[in-house]
Write an enzyme that holds these catalytic residues in place. Structure first.
Site, PDB file in Angstrom:
ATOM      1  N   ALA A 131       0.851  -1.169  -0.002  1.00 50.38           N
ATOM      2  CA  ALA A 131       0.187   0.196   0.102  1.00 50.38           C
ATOM      3  C   ALA A 131       0.758   1.223   0.041  1.00 50.38           C
ATOM      4  CB  ALA A 131      -0.896   0.066   1.222  1.00 50.38           C
ATOM      5  N   TYR A 132       1.785   1.248   0.792  1.00 47.90           N
ATOM      6  CA  TYR A 132       2.782   2.279   1.054  1.00 47.90           C
ATOM      7  C   TYR A 132       3.523   2.726  -0.554  1.00 47.90           C
ATOM      8  CZ  TYR A 132       6.997   5.035   1.963  1.00 47.90           C
ATOM      9  OH  TYR A 132       8.152   5.953   2.094  1.00 47.90           O
TER      10      TYR A 132
END
Length: 222
Positions: A131-132
């Site tokens: 996600a990052y």
């Protein structure tokens, strides 16, 4: 003298950046969400303004940017393992900042991203890391397509070590770490150098003085 809005104004990089901007004759406008944070950044010479990056819409960002000449996006979702927060802060916080700068007529925008986010993510990577990386990659793409006078700074692993004043900077560099204080110095140097408009680069600790390295920062080639 310029007024420079710093999104994520109480973050670890931002708190290193404020004194550098003050020393260069600028007024950092630190966007924070807590009164205690406002007092801390004021002690560093910044002008605090209240903004909740996650809860606020673009109009609130525009209001927070009032009177500013440039924007630095230095916010991050933090090491809390929350994938949803990476989306809200690292991506949506950046894209709202980009759109707000456009609406406010602020052309200059420097973004602190992360190295290697354009590279494939290993199959065993944790969901929060995926996600990052996705958030940073998409945020950078939105900024590059914005029409603003942008610079994307992609540091390696961040540390709280004392600054060294020297870096290895390029389109891609070998994996490594860099003190947050040196990242702040790179951002300040980019703001001072119009030649970095349209530049995107990775940066870790190295042997080249920051001013020299930034002066040869590579422009994004697509």
């Amino acid at each position: 003298m310029s007024r420079i809005a710093v999104v994520g104004g109480h973050g670890a990089v931002a708190r290193q950046l404020h004194p550098l901007l003050v020393a260069a004759g600028h007024t950092p406008v630190a966007l924070v969400r807590r009164d205690a944070h406002a007092r801390e950044v004021a002690a560093l010479g910044a002008e605090p303004r209240m903004l909740d990056i996650e809860a606020s819409g673009v109009d609130a960002f525009v209001e927070a940017f009032a009177g500013c000449d440039a924007v630095v996006f230095a916010a991050g979702g933090g090491p809390d393992g929350n994938a949803e927060r990476k989306q809200r802060v690292d991506l949506e916080g950046s894209t709202k900042s980009t759109e707000a700068a456009r609406r406010a007529g602020i052309a200059r925008f420097v973004q602190v991203s992360a190295m290697s986010v354009d590279q494939p993510v290993p199959g065993d990577a944790a969901p929060v890391w995926r996600a990052y990386v996705a958030a940073k990659r998409e945020a950078d793409a939105v900024l590059r397509d914005s029409g603003l006078d942008w610079t994307v700074v992609r540091p390696g692993a961040l540390t709280n070590d004392p600054p060294t004043g020297a870096v290895d900077l390029g389109v891609t560099v070998s994996r490594g770490s860099i003190p947050r204080a040196d990242v702040a110095a790179v951002v300040a140097a980019c703001l001072a150098d119009p030649g970095t408009v349209g530049a995107q680069f990775e940066v870790v600790s190295g042997d080249v003085p920051i001013a020299t390295a930034v002066a040869s920062a590579p422009r994004f080639a697509g």
